[in-house]
Enzyme design. Structure first.
Site, short mmCIF file in Angstrom:
data_model
loop_
_atom_site.label_atom_id
_atom_site.label_comp_id
_atom_site.label_asym_id
_atom_site.label_seq_id
_atom_site.Cartn_x
_atom_site.Cartn_y
_atom_site.Cartn_z
N SER A 66 0.82 -1.22 0.00
CA SER A 66 0.00 0.00 0.00
C SER A 66 0.85 1.26 0.00
O SER A 66 0.41 2.31 -0.47
CB SER A 66 -0.96 0.00 1.20
OG SER A 66 -0.22 -0.05 2.40
N ASN A 78 1.83 -4.17 -14.70
CA ASN A 78 0.80 -5.16 -15.03
C ASN A 78 -0.29 -5.23 -13.95
O ASN A 78 -1.06 -6.18 -13.92
CB ASN A 78 1.42 -6.54 -15.27
CG ASN A 78 2.24 -7.03 -14.09
OD1 ASN A 78 2.53 -6.29 -13.15
ND2 ASN A 78 2.64 -8.29 -14.14
N ASP A 84 2.68 -18.39 -12.49
CA ASP A 84 2.08 -19.72 -12.52
C ASP A 84 3.09 -20.78 -12.11
O ASP A 84 4.28 -20.53 -12.02
CB ASP A 84 1.44 -20.02 -13.88
CG ASP A 84 2.44 -20.09 -15.01
OD1 ASP A 84 3.44 -20.84 -14.88
OD2 ASP A 84 2.22 -19.43 -16.03
N TYR A 87 6.60 -21.57 -13.75
CA TYR A 87 7.74 -20.65 -13.60
C TYR A 87 8.48 -21.06 -12.33
O TYR A 87 8.33 -20.45 -11.28
CB TYR A 87 7.22 -19.21 -13.52
CG TYR A 87 8.28 -18.15 -13.69
CD1 TYR A 87 8.88 -17.94 -14.93
CD2 TYR A 87 8.67 -17.36 -12.63
CE1 TYR A 87 9.85 -16.96 -15.09
CE2 TYR A 87 9.63 -16.37 -12.78
CZ TYR A 87 10.22 -16.17 -14.01
OH TYR A 87 11.18 -15.20 -14.17
#
Length: 146
Positions: A66, A78, A84, A87
Site C-alpha cells: 500500500s 501489469n 504460474d 515458472y
C-alpha cells in the site's frame, strides 16, 4: 493447502528470508534484491531475489504494498503479477515490473511488493445464452446513481 512447504531459491545470501507473519496478514512481503535508481518515465524489472517451486494447482499473485506509490512513485505496470506453477526453474527469478512517475531510488532490501499463493481457477465451461437470469443493475458505473 493448509501449511505447505514450498521450495525457495534465494539469489543472494544477504537478502532477508521470507516469513509468514501469523495474525497480521496472509500476504508476504517481498524486497528489492538490488538498488535501483529510476528517472520519471522509466521502466524497470526490479529483481526480487527469489524463485519458488509452487505446489501443483497453485499460483502466486504479486501486487504493490500500500505504501509503494507514496514512498517511491512506482506503479506496477501489469497491476497484478501472476506467477504460474510452470515458472519454477533455477533461473526463474521473480521480478516486479515498475514505471516511475518521479525520480526515485529503491534501496536493496526495501519492501516494495507482496504476494500470496492461491489455488488455480477450476476448469470452466461457457454456455452462450440470449438472456441472463440475474437482476439488471444498469450497466458499468451505474452503482449508487439515482
Amino acid at each position: 493447502m493448509g501449511q505447505a512447504i514450498i521450495k525457495i531459491r534465494y539469489f543472494s545470501e544477504d537478502i532477508e528470508r521470507l516469513r509468514y507473519i501469523d495474525g497480521k496478514s496472509d500476504w508476504i512481503d517481498l524486497r528489492a534484491a538490488e538498488r535501483v535508481e529510476l528517472k520519471a518515465g522509466e521502466f524497470c524489472l526490479i529483481r526480487l531475489g527469489i524463485a519458488m517451486e509452487l505446489p501443483a494447482g497453485y499460483e502466486a499473485h504479486v501486487v504493490p504494498r500500500s505504501s509503494t506509490f507514496k514512498t517511491w512513485g512506482l506503479l506496477q505496470t501489469n497491476s497484478m503479477g501472476v506467477i504460474d506453477g510452470s515458472y519454477c526453474g533455477d533461473n526463474d527469478e521473480w521480478r516486479m515490473p515498475v514505471y516511475a512517475t518521479r525520480n526515485t531510488v529503491v534501496e536493496k532490501g526495501d519492501r516494495i511488493c507482496q504476494f500470496r499463493i492461491v489455488e488455480n481457477q477450476p476448469r470452466i465451461l461457457f454456455e452462450t445464452v440470449e438472456h441472463l437470469e440475474g437482476a439488471d443493475r444498469g450497466g458499468f458505473g451505474s452503482t449508487g446513481r439515482c
